[in-house]
Design an enzyme around this catalytic site. Structure first.
Site, PDB file in Angstrom:
ATOM      1  N   TYR A  30       0.831  -1.197   0.000  1.00  0.00           N
ATOM      2  CA  TYR A  30       0.000   0.000   0.000  1.00  0.00           C
ATOM      3  C   TYR A  30       0.871   1.255   0.000  1.00  0.00           C
ATOM      4  CZ  TYR A  30      -3.710   3.208   1.519  1.00  0.00           C
ATOM      5  OH  TYR A  30      -4.608   4.251   1.609  1.00  0.00           O
ATOM      6  N   ASN A  89      -4.406   8.095   9.921  1.00  0.00           N
ATOM      7  CA  ASN A  89      -5.295   7.337  10.802  1.00  0.00           C
ATOM      8  C   ASN A  89      -6.666   7.979  11.057  1.00  0.00           C
ATOM      9  OD1 ASN A  89      -2.252   6.948  11.874  1.00  0.00           O
ATOM     10  ND2 ASN A  89      -3.365   5.014  11.999  1.00  0.00           N
ATOM     11  N   ARG A 101       0.067   6.046  17.977  1.00  0.00           N
ATOM     12  CA  ARG A 101      -0.547   6.609  16.779  1.00  0.00           C
ATOM     13  C   ARG A 101      -1.123   7.985  17.126  1.00  0.00           C
ATOM     14  NH1 ARG A 101       1.922   2.976  15.225  1.00  0.00           N
ATOM     15  NH2 ARG A 101       1.325   1.202  13.914  1.00  0.00           N
TER      16      ARG A 101
END
Length: 325
Positions: free
Chosen positions: A157, A186, A226
């Site tokens: 990806y 995200n 994240r």
């Protein structure tokens, strides 16, 4: 005063999906006079995403892996916002590197070429934080987008998104196509792919926690971090980059609030009112040890910054999931 989007003919590929449907809503909120066409495969679930907008947009059901369909969709458009993508979570991506590279590369090849032939005024490439290497600088500046190889778990990806950026630059240089490039981080929020087996971490945890799972098993040891971007902020950033900085120069779109996966899991438990226990499985793929972007470029060049704090966004997401699923 006339706005950028007023009376523009705008094609949103993937516009019935999670992010795409929110983007169409935000675009029409900003400019009700925009003529918006959505090109999507339009499954039953996706049509539900656009139910409040059906009388305001033109919907074209197309398979965009077919180049002729992309030519048809782009003809007569002023702006193309390319949100069409094959996306998945770290588990799916790590097992389907070839599929992820092939499908996402083909979508980019088809749509940029179709936009060139149609002589559109502007094109948005939605790239990804997956272009960055496993051990990149944190917070990550845009200058590291082609440094080393993308993280192994998302390599197919990540390379497809890098090549989409390169194709955009080549088309700008040879054909003069005006292109904006966003590298979002995200996304999460209402209408995410909660039921999909290859969904991302927040959607998966919300589904399982609200569904009563106990203990809740989480991939990785919980220390990986994240920075998550609520979908309303995400689409606002995409539109602002397209409008204000179509310079074929990547711009990170993300939040400054970096959180461990353990802390994220605890916040979702809190939002759901769950007392379930957490169990972390370090034998499962967890992706990059840290992922958080340098947001200075977005602030300075576009005036973009995330407005929805993570805890608030999670509350909204859990509430939407309970009401709609």
């Amino acid at each position: 005063m006339k706005g950028f989007w007023d009376k523009k003919k705008v094609l949103v590929t993937g516009g019935a999906g999670f992010v795409g449907s929110h983007l169409v809503e935000e675009l029409l909120r900003r400019s009700p006079s925009a003529e918006v066409t959505v090109a999507d495969s339009m499954s039953a679930g996706k049509r539900e995403n656009l139910k409040a907008l059906l009388k305001y947009v033109k919907i074209v059901k197309l398979e965009l892996l077919d180049a002729a369909n992309c030519d048809k969709a782009c003809k007569g458009q002023d702006v193309v916002l390319n949100l069409a993508a094959h996306v998945g979570g770290v588990g799916y991506n790590s097992k389907h590197q070839g599929t992820m590279f092939r499908d996402n590369m083909q979508l980019s090849l088809n749509l940029l070429e179709a936009a060139r032939k149609a002589e559109v005024e502007r094109f948005l490439v939605v790239s990804s934080a997956c272009v960055y290497a496993q051990h990149c600088t944190i917070p990550t500046p845009e200058s590291e987008g082609f440094k080393d190889s993308p993280a192994e778990t998302n390599e197919g990806y990540g390379w497809a998104k890098r090549m989409a950026e390169y194709q955009a630059k080549a088309y700008r240089d040879e054909f003069g196509l005006r292109v904006a490039i966003a590298r979002p981080y995200n996304a999460y929020g209402p209408r995410d792919h909660f039921s999909s087996p290859d969904c991302h971490v927040i959607a998966a945890l919300v589904r399982r926690i609200v569904g009563g799972e106990d203990p809740v098993r989480v991939w990785g040891d919980g220390t990986q971090t994240r920075a998550f971007l609520y979908v309303e902020d995400f689409v606002r950033g995409l539109l602002e980059v397209t409008e204000r900085y179509a310079e074929c120069d990547p711009v990170n779109l993300g939040a400054d609030e970096e959180v461990t996966i353990r802390r994220l899991s605890e916040l979702i438990l809190k939002a759901a009112g769950s007392k379930a226990k957490l169990e972390f499985d370090a034998s499962k793929p967890a992706g990059q040890p840290r992922r958080a972007c340098d947001t200075r470029k977005a602030r300075e060049l576009v005036g973009f910054f995330a407005k929805v704090p993570l805890e608030e966004g999670l509350r909204r997401t859990v509430a939407w999931y309970r009401e709609n699923r």
